[in-house]
Design a protein around this motif. Structure first.
Motif, mmCIF file in Angstrom:
data_model
loop_
_atom_site.group_PDB
_atom_site.id
_atom_site.type_symbol
_atom_site.label_atom_id
_atom_site.label_comp_id
_atom_site.label_asym_id
_atom_site.label_seq_id
_atom_site.Cartn_x
_atom_site.Cartn_y
_atom_site.Cartn_z
ATOM 1 N N LYS A 1 0.833 -1.207 0.000
ATOM 2 C CA LYS A 1 0.000 0.000 0.000
ATOM 3 C C LYS A 1 0.862 1.249 0.000
ATOM 4 N N ALA A 2 1.896 1.220 0.843
ATOM 5 C CA ALA A 2 2.761 2.399 0.928
ATOM 6 C C ALA A 2 3.437 2.666 -0.420
ATOM 7 N N ALA A 3 3.892 1.605 -1.080
ATOM 8 C CA ALA A 3 4.539 1.769 -2.381
ATOM 9 C C ALA A 3 3.525 2.186 -3.440
ATOM 10 N N PHE B 1 18.913 -3.877 -3.958
ATOM 11 C CA PHE B 1 17.626 -3.949 -4.626
ATOM 12 C C PHE B 1 16.612 -4.811 -3.889
ATOM 13 N N VAL B 2 17.000 -5.283 -2.710
ATOM 14 C CA VAL B 2 16.056 -6.049 -1.890
ATOM 15 C C VAL B 2 15.993 -5.414 -0.515
ATOM 16 N N ARG B 3 14.793 -5.263 0.008
ATOM 17 C CA ARG B 3 14.649 -4.887 1.407
ATOM 18 C C ARG B 3 13.653 -5.817 2.059
ATOM 19 N N CYS B 4 13.586 -5.772 3.373
ATOM 20 C CA CYS B 4 12.717 -6.712 4.089
ATOM 21 C C CYS B 4 11.692 -5.965 4.905
ATOM 22 N N ALA B 5 10.642 -6.674 5.252
ATOM 23 C CA ALA B 5 9.601 -6.070 6.073
ATOM 24 C C ALA B 5 9.000 -7.137 6.971
ATOM 25 N N GLY B 6 8.588 -6.692 8.177
ATOM 26 C CA GLY B 6 7.854 -7.588 9.059
ATOM 27 C C GLY B 6 8.753 -8.601 9.742
ATOM 28 N N LYS C 1 5.170 -0.699 11.231
ATOM 29 C CA LYS C 1 6.008 0.498 11.037
ATOM 30 C C LYS C 1 7.121 0.185 10.036
ATOM 31 N N GLY C 2 7.779 -0.927 10.231
ATOM 32 C CA GLY C 2 8.876 -1.318 9.351
ATOM 33 C C GLY C 2 8.399 -1.571 7.937
ATOM 34 N N ALA C 3 7.221 -2.182 7.813
ATOM 35 C CA ALA C 3 6.703 -2.490 6.482
ATOM 36 C C ALA C 3 6.367 -1.203 5.735
ATOM 37 N N ASP C 4 5.792 -0.271 6.459
ATOM 38 C CA ASP C 4 5.447 1.011 5.843
ATOM 39 C C ASP C 4 6.712 1.702 5.320
ATOM 40 N N SER C 5 7.760 1.711 6.152
ATOM 41 C CA SER C 5 9.032 2.320 5.719
ATOM 42 C C SER C 5 9.583 1.598 4.501
#
Lengths: 109, 1003, 414
Positions: B185-187, B454-459, B472-476
């Protein structure tokens, strides 16, 4: 699965559109050259663990050859440039130096 | 026992009952069940046998990490082995069977291995089975092979279809739990083109089961809401049943979509492989719970604590009437609380932490659940099902304090972030001591073409276990990913979550801490491959200290689950055995695919007729209609010959040669390369490329040319025609068309770029027909008024001719030695021309011939063939073609190379003809022996056959070969042993067998 | 070294396996050795082993920057065959194959050599002729191969599809006593035997420089200190150029990625090894039941040990076409390594411009099958200065134009 931008036609495509052509900037030696020079021309490869200059052909596209500056350890592509060159252009060399302090272009054998 | 609860089952549609069959028995399930939940609802906990010891295996998880519950699914063409029941959606009429046992699941003779397990530790096979030597192949290995493997091999041809799908996105989010949803959603809000994929059929991940509130509402409502919003966003693509299989360099990602596995009767592809190029990848792949290593942790009924509550909440299935929970962290309390609220019994929560748990522990105690701190499980009792557990002090050696009857054990050793996709392209991990997990080292992300991450993580994939931190982390992550692809993230706040405060985890790698070897021999790490704690300790003892050595020696983590439940526990045990901290041991390499993907999906549509593109000449259809026996030549098919009904291949070939030499033959030569070389420097250029002097060729004339590579070896040959002052047409071999053109372009673009010459590969623009034989001119004269008399068109000349309405270029060249014309017409007119010549040639008994007749005729004339007389190590001088090497040129490709010592060695084998004494045909590739053996005990040789045929023209076998000093040894007899030993004898002769003076082509 | 046997396993079982010794020692490097081998892969360890066994040279260190056998030795598809065309190749590969036959007994470690047979399918007329030539050459080289018919192919491997619409199988070159072995065990077996001879295998020891004096090697510098030696053998596959640089010479090699993959394990369905070179794929079934699949190398210099997906795709596609029943099996894992390709695609076993430095590299995609033969010949070269097994593989051949070319043709046909 590399992505390269062909500097001839401007298309950015994946490596299946291209065909690798080995090391770039190799000086040709012909009749009259010494055994050492001729042998070096055909067979001695830099094969570096690091910044490498290589030839590619846009085989499934415009058909043109070009050169690429690429790291063989991280697969970072510093740029692609014309194949009608005997050494990488200055802007590519500068880009590499900025990212890899201490790197310098080898002297021609 | 495991049963279906009266209430509950968030994912079930109870109005739709389903039936399925397991091991021949019919069971009932409900729409929304997985095969696992349905089996458990029917108290079918036992579902398989382990690989080595054939121990009884039950379902231990609720997801893709399942190591035990593998079944053979379907029948006949739809049969597929090794399917995980936890990821198989139930459908009506599903048929499945358990694997790797005989005679039955309940009574398996393989279990004898379990009884002998102390004699079969890790790596025992490296120490035994060596004597007597032949026994490995004939006795030991066949037994091992038969007892190994899991499912049975499919037998019938796969009838399903599979497709590939190419897609390009700015941001790809993998994982449809709350982290993935929020990141997407944030993206998406930032305007990026987003793909969000989820491997299960459901959005929301763990959160709806684990509970919590987000922005004031229950988390499952939050999930529904955010999904609804995402579905309206045009720049966001949502896909369920799609797994991120692998991350590859430069942002390449494979998505594995199981389109129709859950509705096998549908039309459409079964699987779709997405080949995705992403600007940024966000892995919101969650975390996997770790088992705890205690004796008997593999008995069916021992399950991951989170899985126990998944079955209860999602599928309304109670794993056990009496469930003991064992844990070293707070999360497992959720399971106890959930079950208790459903009215199920929790005899005890066994918490290894002396200080106990946090808020959730308080809640459990308030519900009246007994909690034992500082304790562990010494052993599980029961073989095919949990019957009881023995409790002990965790800090001790396992003396039983109490035996608690139960039929299920819910264990939690902590959580391991799923870091596979992060790691595939070199993303690094760091060990978080406080959380007892390996998590992504965000400062060392995988880097792409631009050298940036080119990769980041969330959750949970990032190491966040607290719902607030996750969101919070996923949104960032979503915002950062969008920004990195050139979009401007919205200034919005992340959703706020409410979560009970958890006490910290205390790592427990062995339960109890001081467990003796008898307990350690039954404390399992890898359930499928039967690797236990004692095995890893044995590996360390024997010096297999690197984590990779330990893995390979014990086979830990090498099963179909690739260590999802065992890797971390295993390396912790190894670290302990070596007395080194966990980060020093490190992990083994993560490789794609995350979970196994069908080979069919990798092959895609390229099967059967569409396996590879097929190149057809304009006359292809005629050949097919007239019985051509095909030969693959590169991507083309060429007729080898045209056998008449009832005629053998050999007879057809002989007939074609005779007919052509007697009267008139027709060959489709369209596949031969045709390259235009044009410009003021064209002659200069061809002089470099060929050994011959081409620049002196006159317009209207042809010259046979040889092409060598810079290494000096003959690589191609063909006739060059000069069309005008600045234009040449070069013919190449069929296989050389594209490669010679590429070769030309390589030299023009990378070496001689200042020369004024261009090339064009016109192979496909022209059809080419060879009209060959004594009647060749006669038949052509029937079709044109142009002058093609012997005087007008001489040998090795060419001219433009019109045949009716068809314009053609006629080359008078001969590969057969007969009067011969090769005629090029526009490809679109090729078939018409072919038909016209056939028609006109009928009175002469025109015969179409194929490649084999072509080969025989040229061999009768001693003409070389690239690929037969050459093999990449032959130079023109070897073949008596010195005449084609210009002495006047200073330089041409290969000239310098041919001056090297070995290339100018007079003892190089040279081309000769070979005639057997009895007229038989020498076999292909036979060698002529010489006296004695070399230093390696091999027979000495002095020549070999390069081409060999039965010649219908001469009525005997003929051959060409390369022989030591051949041309100086005319008349000598050589011996050619056959593979099976019999020796053939042949005389060295001139390589021209027929029409030695070359008169027939001059007619 | 305590002997391994079924008796030993049974005996140790009664002590809960607490009594097993280290398979190889983990010593600190000494100040000097007679011979240093750089690279503890199969080839390097085999070289050390035969230096000891054949020549009594045991004051040897094998230096390894990672963990022994962790390079290509632990990543290959385990095929062993010797049906090569050129005399020099056939000699060293056949020596290797015959050593594999008795290796388990020689080193007292079960490397599980399984001589189940390897076939190379002929799917064009050109290949038929090429393989018939190879069969003739093999007969004279003492390698037992034969060209077999499509019917015999189907007998040996019932799951094969002979009549694929693009490339019907026209026969195959069959070597019955070729096969497979357990790759890790080969490294471990040699390592244990070397260690038992008193040699030092030093892992986590990276060579950072090669010292010379007057054109002769004097030793190496490593991250664990300087070590002197009389002779140095470089056996590091894809990193050969890197080491050659340190010694001051160049090699005719390029390092590229080679990939392989396995399926999930299933019950036995394939007894032999099949190589389908026309369509770029080969397959066998391991003792564990996994289908082991490989294809051709990737096309550009690459030290990541990762390859591109389209090569996997091409290989899998070729094998699904050749063996339709694998369609519904699943790929379990794919991986890659770094292989070094020379100017003629044949290996280099040679002295170098630096006296006392020897190089063994360039095995490309054919390294595993060569391990024992390579070690045998290279040990002889180091010990005696010459070896009939390595004579043709010297560096000077590129200068002389005397190549060992196994590709058999310019690859064209009419």
């Amino acid at each position: 699965m590399l992505i390269l931008t062909c500097p001839c036609c401007g298309v950015t495509a994946e490596e299946t559109e291209f065909h690798g052509g080995g090391e770039a900037h190799i000086k040709r030696y012909g009749p009259g050259s010494s055994d050492d020079d001729f042998h070096g021309y055909l067979f001695e490869k830099v094969n570096p663990k690091g910044v490498h200059f290589e030839r590619w052909r846009h085989a499934n596209g415009c058909g043109k050859w070009f050169h690429a500056a690429r790291c063989t350890v991280t697969l970072e592509v510093f740029g692609t440039y014309s194949a009608q060159t005997t050494e990488p252009p200055q802007d590519i060399k500068d880009k590499i130096s900025a990212k890899r302090p201490g790197w310098s272009w080898r002297e021609f054998a | 026992m495991s049963t279906r609860l009266a209430n509950g089952g968030r994912l079930l549609n109870k109005s739709q009952p389903l039936e399925f069959t397991f091991n021949g028995k019919r069971f009932k399930g409900v729409e929304g069940d997985t095969l696992a939940s349905a089996l458990l609802a029917n108290d079918q906990m036992l579902v398989g046998r382990s690989f080595k010891y054939h121990r009884p295996r039950g379902i231990v998880s609720s997801g893709a990490e399942e190591p035990n519950a593998l079944v053979g699914l379907g029948e006949d063409a739809g049969f597929e082995p090794n399917q995980r029941v936890t990821t198989t959606e139930l459908f009506d009429g599903l048929i499945c069977a358990s694997q790797n046992h005989w005679p039955s699941l309940e009574f398996d003779i393989g279990a004898i291995n379990a009884k002998l397990s102390r004699f079969l530790p890790a790596g025992f096979y490296y120490k035994t089975f060596m004597f007597p030597r032949p026994f490995w192949k004939h006795v030991y290995e066949p037994i091992i092979r038969q007892s190994a493997g899991l499912g049975r091999a499919p037998r019938d041809r796969d009838q399903d279809s599979y497709e590939h799908f190419y897609a390009f996105f700015d941001v790809v989010v993998i994982g449809g739990g709350v982290a993935g949803l929020q990141a997407a959603k944030a993206a998406g809000d930032a305007g990026a083109k987003v793909l969000l994929m989820e491997q299960t059929p459901h959005w929301g991940g763990r959160a709806p089961v684990d509970g919590g509130t987000v922005d004031g509402q229950p988390v499952d409502k939050f999930v529904d809401g955010i999904v609804a919003i995402l579905e309206t966003m045009e720049n966001v693509t949502l896909r369920r049943r799609m797994m991120g299989a692998g991350v590859y360099d430069h942002g390449y990602l494979l998505g594995y979509e199981r389109v129709n596995d859950h509705r096998p009767d549908s039309t459409g592809p079964r699987h779709r492989l997405w080949r995705i190029r992403a600007g940024q990848i966000v892995t919101a792949t969650g975390a996997i719970e770790r088992p705890i290593c205690f004796s008997g942790n593999d008995v069916p009924g021992v399950m991951l604590a989170s899985a126990v509550r998944d079955y209860a909440v999602d599928y309304g299935v109670s794993i056990g009437d009496r469930t003991v929970v064992v844990t070293n962290n707070d999360d497992a309390y959720r399971t106890a609380i959930t079950l208790k609220k459903l009215g199920l019994e929790i005899p005890a929560i066994v918490d290894t932490r002396a200080g106990g748990g946090g808020a959730l522990a308080g809640e459990a105690i308030e519900l009246g659940i007994r909690v034992e701190n500082g304790k562990g499980i010494a052993r599980v009792k029961g073989a095919k099902r949990v019957e009881a557990v023995e409790i002990c002090v965790q800090a001790g050696e396992g003396a039983a304090l109490e035996t608690i009857k139960c039929d299920a054990v819910a264990m939690s050793g902590g959580w391991s972030p799923i870091v596979h996709l992060w790691s595939h392209c070199g993303g690094k991990l760091l060990w978080d001591d406080e959380k007892a997990m390996f998590r992504p080292d965000v400062d060392n992300a995988p880097t792409g073409a631009d050298g940036e991450g080119f990769v980041r993580c969330a959750g949970a994939a990032e190491g966040h276990l607290d719902l607030a931190d996750v969101l919070k982390g996923a949104d960032s992550a979503g915002k950062a990913a969008a920004q990195a692809t050139g979009h401007k993230p919205k200034r919005s706040k992340a959703p706020v979550a409410d979560n009970p405060k958890e006490a910290g985890i205390e790592p427990v790698w062995l339960m109890p801490q001081g467990a003796g070897v008898k307990l350690r021999m039954k404390a399992w790490l890898d359930y499928q491959n039967d690797v236990k704690v004692s095995d890893v300790q044995l590996a360390a003892r024997e010096g297999f200290e690197s984590v990779e050595h330990a893995k390979r020696y014990t086979t830990l983590g090498m099963a179909t689950d690739q260590g999802k439940l065992s890797n971390i526990n295993g390396l912790a045990i190894l670290s302990d055995a070596l007395g080194q901290p966990i980060p020093q041991t490190g992990t083994t390499t993560f490789r794609p695919p995350y979970t196994p993907i069908s080979l069919a999906s990798i092959a895609g549509e390229a099967r059967n007729e569409t396996f590879q593109p097929l190149r057809k000449t304009p006359m292809h259809a005629w050949h097919a209609e007239n019985g051509a026996y095909w030969e693959p030549v590169g991507a083309w098919r060429r007729p080898y010959c045209f056998p008449k009904p009832g005629e053998s291949i050999e007879d057809a070939v002989q007939r074609e040669v005779k007919a052509t030499r007697d009267s008139l033959g027709l060959l489709d030569a369209s596949t031969l390369g045709k390259i235009i070389v044009k410009g003021p420097d064209a002659g200069r250029f061809l002089d470099m490329l060929y050994t011959n002097m081409m620049s002196t060729l006159k317009p209207g004339r042809c010259r046979y040319g040889l092409m060598c590579n810079e290494n000096g070896f003959l690589m191609d040959d063909g006739v060059v025609a000069r069309l005008d002052e600045e234009t040449f047409l070069c013919h190449t071999t069929s296989g050389g068309a594209d490669s010679v053109h590429a070769h030309m372009e390589e030299w023009l673009q990378t070496e001689w770029w200042d020369w004024n010459v261009y090339t064009a590969n016109v192979t496909e623009q022209f059809a080419q027909v060879a009209v060959v034989g004594p009647k060749a001119r006669k038949v052509l004269e029937k079709l044109t008024d142009d002058d093609i008399s012997a005087e007008a068109l001489t040998f090795m000349g060419w001219t433009d001719v019109t045949f009716g309405t068809i314009r053609a270029r006629v080359f008078r060249i001969s590969f057969s030695g007969e009067l011969s014309y090769e005629i090029a017409v526009r490809a679109s007119e090729g078939r018409a021309f072919w038909d016209a010549v056939l028609n006109a040639g009928a009175e002469f008994g025109v015969t179409t011939y194929g490649t084999e007749a072509l080969h025989i005729m040229r061999a009768e004339k001693g003409f070389i063939m690239i690929g037969d007389e050459t093999d990449g190590t032959v130079i023109p001088q070897d073949l008596g073609l010195d005449w084609a090497i210009s002495k006047k040129k200073d330089d041409f490709l290969g000239k310098r190379a041919q001056e090297r010592r070995h290339m100018s060695d007079p003892t190089r084998w040279k081309l000769v003809g070979l005639e057997t004494l009895d007229g038989a045909t020498l076999p292909d590739g036979a060698y002529a022996t010489a006296e004695g053996s070399n230093a390696n005990g091999q027979r000495n040789v002095q020549g070999r056959v390069t081409s060999t045929y039965h010649s219908p023209t001469l009525g005997r076998g003929i051959a060409m070969g390369l022989v030591l000093n051949g041309p100086d040894r005319m008349g000598e007899i050589l011996e050619f042993p056959k593979v099976e030993g019999a020796v053939m004898r042949a005389k060295i002769v001139e390589p021209v067998f027929y029409d030695k003076d070359g008169e027939k082509q001059n007619v | 070294m305590k002997r391994y046997s079924a008796f030993a396993v049974a005996r140790e079982a009664l002590r809960n396996h607490m009594g097993w010794e280290r398979a190889w020692a983990s010593p600190e490097p000494k100040k000097k050795y007679d011979v240093i081998i750089v690279g503890a892969g199969g080839h390097g360890l085999a070289t050390a082993y035969y230096l000891g066994k054949n020549f009594g040279i045991t004051n040897v260190a094998v230096l390894e920057k990672g963990w022994l056998g962790g390079g290509n030795t632990g990543r290959n598809t385990t095929i062993i065959r010797s049906n090569y065309l050129q005399d020099a190749s056939a000699a060293i590969y056949e020596k290797s194959r015959s050593l594999y036959e008795t290796m388990s007994q020689d080193v007292n470690y079960n490397i599980m050599y399984s001589p189940r047979g390897v076939m190379m399918l002929a799917q064009t007329q050109h290949e038929v002729r090429g393989y018939e030539r190879t069969a003739h050459a093999n007969a004279l080289q003492g390698v037992t191969t034969e060209f077999i018919s499509p019917a015999r192919v189907k007998e040996l491997v019932p799951i094969i599809n002979l009549d694929g619409p693009r490339y019907p199988v026209l026969g195959a070159l069959w070597q019955a006593r070729a096969g497979t072995a357990r790759h890790d065990a080969v490294a471990w077996g040699y390592a244990r035997a070397c260690s038992a001879m008193g040699m030092d295998i030093i892992q986590k020891c990276e060579v950072t420089g090669i010292s010379r004096e007057g054109g002769r090697v004097t030793g190496v510098s490593t991250n664990r200190g300087d070590i002197a030696c009389d002779k140095l053998g470089i056996v590091v596959a894809g990193h050969s150029g890197h080491l050659a640089d340190m010694a001051g010479f160049r090699l005719p090699i390029e390092s590229v990625a080679l990939q392989a993959l396995v399926s999930e394990p299933i019950k036995p369905c394939m007894d032999v090894v099949v190589m389908a070179n026309t369509v770029h794929g080969y397959m066998s079934q391991s003792d564990k039941g996994e289908m082991v699949i490989g294809g051709g190398a990737d096309g550009y210099n690459n030290f990541t040990q990762r390859g591109s997906f389209h090569h996997i795709e091409e290989t899998v596609r070729a094998l699904v076409e050749t063996f339709p029943m694998i369609s519904r099996l699943k790929m379990l894992r794919q991986w890659g390594g770094i292989v070094d390709m020379t100017g003629d695609r044949s290996p280099i076993l040679s002295k170098t411009p630096v006296e006392g430095v020897f190089i063994n590299c360039g095995w490309g995609t054919g390294g595993f099958k060569a391990i024992p033969g390579s070690g045998w010949g290279f040990a002889e070269l180091i010990a005696k200065g010459h070896s009939p097994l390595t004579a043709e593989f010297g560096l000077e051949r590129f200068r002389e134009g005397r190549f060992i070319d196994e590709s058999v043709a310019a690859g064209v046909a009419h």
